[in-house]
Design a protein around this motif. Structure first.
Motif, PDB file in Angstrom:
ATOM      1  N   THR A 134       0.850  -1.192   0.000  1.00  0.00           N
ATOM      2  CA  THR A 134       0.000   0.000   0.000  1.00  0.00           C
ATOM      3  C   THR A 134       0.889   1.247   0.000  1.00  0.00           C
ATOM      4  OG1 THR A 134      -1.755  -1.157   1.177  1.00  0.00           O
ATOM      5  CG2 THR A 134      -1.790   1.253   1.248  1.00  0.00           C
ATOM      6  N   GLY A 135       0.598   2.178  -0.891  1.00  0.00           N
ATOM      7  CA  GLY A 135       1.416   3.367  -1.050  1.00  0.00           C
ATOM      8  C   GLY A 135       2.410   3.273  -2.193  1.00  0.00           C
ATOM      9  N   PHE A 136       2.549   2.069  -2.788  1.00  0.00           N
ATOM     10  CA  PHE A 136       3.475   1.868  -3.901  1.00  0.00           C
ATOM     11  C   PHE A 136       2.788   2.005  -5.262  1.00  0.00           C
ATOM     12  CE2 PHE A 136       6.018   0.269  -0.570  1.00  0.00           C
ATOM     13  CZ  PHE A 136       7.302   0.006  -1.007  1.00  0.00           C
ATOM     14  N   GLU A 137       1.516   2.365  -5.286  1.00  0.00           N
ATOM     15  CA  GLU A 137       0.719   2.292  -6.517  1.00  0.00           C
ATOM     16  C   GLU A 137       1.375   2.989  -7.705  1.00  0.00           C
ATOM     17  OE1 GLU A 137      -1.957   1.769  -3.026  1.00  0.00           O
ATOM     18  OE2 GLU A 137      -0.386   3.199  -3.597  1.00  0.00           O
ATOM     19  N   ALA A 138       1.942   4.169  -7.490  1.00  0.00           N
ATOM     20  CA  ALA A 138       2.469   4.971  -8.601  1.00  0.00           C
ATOM     21  C   ALA A 138       3.954   4.744  -8.859  1.00  0.00           C
ATOM     22  CB  ALA A 138       2.212   6.456  -8.335  1.00  0.00           C
ATOM     23  N   ARG A 139       4.602   3.894  -8.070  1.00  0.00           N
ATOM     24  CA  ARG A 139       6.032   3.653  -8.258  1.00  0.00           C
ATOM     25  C   ARG A 139       6.282   2.921  -9.572  1.00  0.00           C
ATOM     26  NH1 ARG A 139       9.291   2.935  -3.612  1.00  0.00           N
ATOM     27  NH2 ARG A 139      10.875   2.163  -5.070  1.00  0.00           N
ATOM     28  N   ASP A 140       7.370   3.263 -10.252  1.00  0.00           N
ATOM     29  CA  ASP A 140       7.810   2.557 -11.452  1.00  0.00           C
ATOM     30  C   ASP A 140       8.455   1.251 -11.000  1.00  0.00           C
ATOM     31  OD1 ASP A 140       9.225   1.600 -13.721  1.00  0.00           O
ATOM     32  OD2 ASP A 140       9.562   3.629 -14.461  1.00  0.00           O
ATOM     33  N   VAL A 141       8.019   0.145 -11.566  1.00  0.00           N
ATOM     34  CA  VAL A 141       8.548  -1.152 -11.126  1.00  0.00           C
ATOM     35  C   VAL A 141      10.056  -1.251 -11.353  1.00  0.00           C
ATOM     36  CG1 VAL A 141       6.405  -2.462 -11.365  1.00  0.00           C
ATOM     37  CG2 VAL A 141       7.912  -2.202 -13.347  1.00  0.00           C
ATOM     38  N   ARG A 142      10.587  -0.472 -12.300  1.00  0.00           N
ATOM     39  CA  ARG A 142      12.023  -0.554 -12.579  1.00  0.00           C
ATOM     40  C   ARG A 142      12.856   0.106 -11.488  1.00  0.00           C
ATOM     41  NH1 ARG A 142      12.278   2.146 -18.323  1.00  0.00           N
ATOM     42  NH2 ARG A 142      11.145   3.662 -17.047  1.00  0.00           N
ATOM     43  N   THR A 143      12.230   0.826 -10.574  1.00  0.00           N
ATOM     44  CA  THR A 143      12.952   1.483  -9.481  1.00  0.00           C
ATOM     45  C   THR A 143      12.936   0.661  -8.200  1.00  0.00           C
ATOM     46  OG1 THR A 143      11.043   2.705  -8.583  1.00  0.00           O
ATOM     47  CG2 THR A 143      12.215   3.692 -10.454  1.00  0.00           C
ATOM     48  N   LEU A 144      12.300  -0.499  -8.220  1.00  0.00           N
ATOM     49  CA  LEU A 144      12.127  -1.275  -7.002  1.00  0.00           C
ATOM     50  C   LEU A 144      13.337  -2.153  -6.714  1.00  0.00           C
ATOM     51  CD1 LEU A 144       8.451  -2.501  -7.513  1.00  0.00           C
ATOM     52  CD2 LEU A 144       9.238  -0.442  -6.317  1.00  0.00           C
ATOM     53  N   GLY A 146      14.944  -5.831  -5.422  1.00  0.00           N
ATOM     54  CA  GLY A 146      14.564  -7.190  -5.797  1.00  0.00           C
ATOM     55  C   GLY A 146      13.437  -7.729  -4.938  1.00  0.00           C
ATOM     56  N   GLY A 147      13.485  -7.451  -3.646  1.00  0.00           N
ATOM     57  CA  GLY A 147      12.431  -7.933  -2.758  1.00  0.00           C
ATOM     58  C   GLY A 147      11.108  -7.248  -3.014  1.00  0.00           C
ATOM     59  N   GLU A 148      11.141  -5.932  -3.267  1.00  0.00           N
ATOM     60  CA  GLU A 148       9.904  -5.213  -3.578  1.00  0.00           C
ATOM     61  C   GLU A 148       9.296  -5.713  -4.876  1.00  0.00           C
ATOM     62  OE1 GLU A 148      11.002  -0.918  -1.450  1.00  0.00           O
ATOM     63  OE2 GLU A 148      11.583  -1.307  -3.529  1.00  0.00           O
ATOM     64  N   ARG A 149      10.158  -5.963  -5.873  1.00  0.00           N
ATOM     65  CA  ARG A 149       9.649  -6.466  -7.162  1.00  0.00           C
ATOM     66  C   ARG A 149       9.035  -7.856  -6.993  1.00  0.00           C
ATOM     67  NH1 ARG A 149       7.130  -7.747 -10.531  1.00  0.00           N
ATOM     68  NH2 ARG A 149       7.281  -7.486 -12.802  1.00  0.00           N
ATOM     69  N   ALA A 153       5.134  -9.131  -7.882  1.00  0.00           N
ATOM     70  CA  ALA A 153       4.764 -10.342  -8.630  1.00  0.00           C
ATOM     71  C   ALA A 153       3.791 -11.196  -7.826  1.00  0.00           C
ATOM     72  CB  ALA A 153       6.021 -11.137  -8.974  1.00  0.00           C
ATOM     73  N   ILE A 154       3.996 -11.287  -6.524  1.00  0.00           N
ATOM     74  CA  ILE A 154       3.082 -12.052  -5.682  1.00  0.00           C
ATOM     75  C   ILE A 154       1.711 -11.385  -5.653  1.00  0.00           C
ATOM     76  CG2 ILE A 154       2.618 -12.791  -3.310  1.00  0.00           C
ATOM     77  CD1 ILE A 154       5.703 -13.078  -3.010  1.00  0.00           C
ATOM     78  N   ALA A 155       1.692 -10.045  -5.578  1.00  0.00           N
ATOM     79  CA  ALA A 155       0.411  -9.328  -5.586  1.00  0.00           C
ATOM     80  C   ALA A 155      -0.339  -9.572  -6.892  1.00  0.00           C
ATOM     81  CB  ALA A 155       0.641  -7.837  -5.379  1.00  0.00           C
ATOM     82  N   ALA A 156       0.371  -9.593  -8.022  1.00  0.00           N
ATOM     83  CA  ALA A 156      -0.278  -9.865  -9.310  1.00  0.00           C
ATOM     84  C   ALA A 156      -0.870 -11.267  -9.329  1.00  0.00           C
ATOM     85  CB  ALA A 156       0.727  -9.690 -10.452  1.00  0.00           C
ATOM     86  N   LEU A 157      -0.148 -12.235  -8.748  1.00  0.00           N
ATOM     87  CA  LEU A 157      -0.680 -13.594  -8.659  1.00  0.00           C
ATOM     88  C   LEU A 157      -1.921 -13.629  -7.777  1.00  0.00           C
ATOM     89  CD1 LEU A 157       1.006 -16.948  -8.440  1.00  0.00           C
ATOM     90  CD2 LEU A 157      -0.316 -16.273  -6.450  1.00  0.00           C
ATOM     91  N   LEU A 158      -1.914 -12.912  -6.662  1.00  0.00           N
ATOM     92  CA  LEU A 158      -3.087 -12.871  -5.793  1.00  0.00           C
ATOM     93  C   LEU A 158      -4.273 -12.255  -6.518  1.00  0.00           C
ATOM     94  CD1 LEU A 158      -1.464 -11.679  -2.434  1.00  0.00           C
ATOM     95  CD2 LEU A 158      -2.038 -14.015  -3.112  1.00  0.00           C
ATOM     96  N   LEU A 174      13.432 -11.991  -0.672  1.00  0.00           N
ATOM     97  CA  LEU A 174      12.681 -11.412   0.429  1.00  0.00           C
ATOM     98  C   LEU A 174      13.470 -11.478   1.737  1.00  0.00           C
ATOM     99  CD1 LEU A 174       9.071 -12.815  -0.128  1.00  0.00           C
ATOM    100  CD2 LEU A 174      10.085 -10.690  -0.993  1.00  0.00           C
ATOM    101  N   ASP A 175      13.355 -10.406   2.542  1.00  0.00           N
ATOM    102  CA  ASP A 175      13.909 -10.432   3.885  1.00  0.00           C
ATOM    103  C   ASP A 175      13.167 -11.474   4.721  1.00  0.00           C
ATOM    104  OD1 ASP A 175      15.747  -8.391   3.376  1.00  0.00           O
ATOM    105  OD2 ASP A 175      14.278  -6.835   3.861  1.00  0.00           O
ATOM    106  N   LEU A 176      13.774 -11.832   5.854  1.00  0.00           N
ATOM    107  CA  LEU A 176      13.222 -12.923   6.661  1.00  0.00           C
ATOM    108  C   LEU A 176      11.777 -12.671   7.075  1.00  0.00           C
ATOM    109  CD1 LEU A 176      13.602 -15.607   8.124  1.00  0.00           C
ATOM    110  CD2 LEU A 176      14.563 -14.339  10.058  1.00  0.00           C
TER     111      LEU A 176
END
Length: 259
Positions: A134-144, A146-149, A153-158, A174-176
């Protein structure tokens, strides 16, 4: 399909690549309400087996059915409504916002000439909230990172909202804390929402904690499948991973560490 029928059925499925048999004569029923792990050494064929179960590769032999229908006969849109796949890597050649990327998961449910509906938008936003985006809606995926990206991908699958989820190393990058949250999320989707979840995982202790059954690829096309506690035994794992493993216990919880 009855309530007790398996969602995805493999009968005598043989998977191979470059003349090498990775998994021979696999018989596997994947049912709603369970989380199944696919484990084994690097290069043994876990991702190839998963992509075959997803219908992206044809098996060398045997049959695959989803909802009692031959997997190979299903139209791409129909298949995407029933089966969601999380790939191991994600490439972003063009600029796209996080929200637009997550909305890609809704495409199987949207008509060819239709736009995203308010319902589709809400599903995407809810999916993002489930992975703390939440709050990442307008972020460019190329600026994320590896964990954020990976979480995108998990959100798109959901957002795809499929009853069968096939995950290739879902906790990569992903961090622990996010690893544990993500696996708890998918275990909850299986146990509480009645989805069927299949995940390629590397951490045996995560398999013990979150999964119900395990498919262990042992090499030369051989495999073992069964309940987690039955398959994850020190001798079996030591042979499969070519290193001695020792089992520890903390009350009723089991752990494995290198010996």
């Amino acid at each position: 399909m009855s309530a007790t029928s398996p969602l995805l059925v493999a009968r005598g499925v043989t998977v191979g690549i470059d003349g090498r048999t990775l998994c021979a004569a696999l018989d596997l029923d994947i049912r709603s309400g369970e989380m199944l792990a696919v484990i084994g050494r690097n290069g043994i064929g876990k991702s190839t087996v998963l992509s075959t179960l997803a219908g992206l590769r044809a098996p060398l032999a045997g049959s695959l059915t989803l909802d009692d229908l031959p997997l190979a006969s299903m139209a791409p849109r129909e298949l995407a409504c029933r089966r969601a796949l999380l790939a191991q890597s994600h490439e972003d050649a063009f600029a796209s916002t996080v929200l637009d990327t997550v909305l890609v998961g809704r495409h199987p449910h949207i008509g060819r000439w239709s736009d995203d509906s308010p319902h589709d938008m809400q599903v995407a936003l809810d999916a993002m909230a489930r992975v703390s985006l939440t709050g990442f809606e307008a972020r460019d995926v190329r600026t994320l990172s590896g964990g954020e990206r990976q979480r995108v991908a998990i959100a798109a699958l959901l957002a795809q909202d499929a009853p069968l989820c096939l995950l290739d190393e879902p906790v990569t990058h992903l961090d622990l804390d996010y690893q544990m949250d993500t696996l708890a999320l998918f275990a909850g989707m299986a146990h509480d929402e009645g989805r069927a979840v299949v995940a390629v995982l590397h951490d045996l202790n995560q398999v013990l904690r979150f999964c119900d059954r395990v498919l262990l690829l042992t090499g030369g096309g051989e495999w073992i499948c069964g309940a987690v506690d039955a398959v994850l035994q020190p001798d079996t794992l030591s042979r499969a991973f070519c290193h001695p493993l020792r089992e520890l216990r903390d009350g009723e919880r089991r752990y494995f560490v290198p010996a």
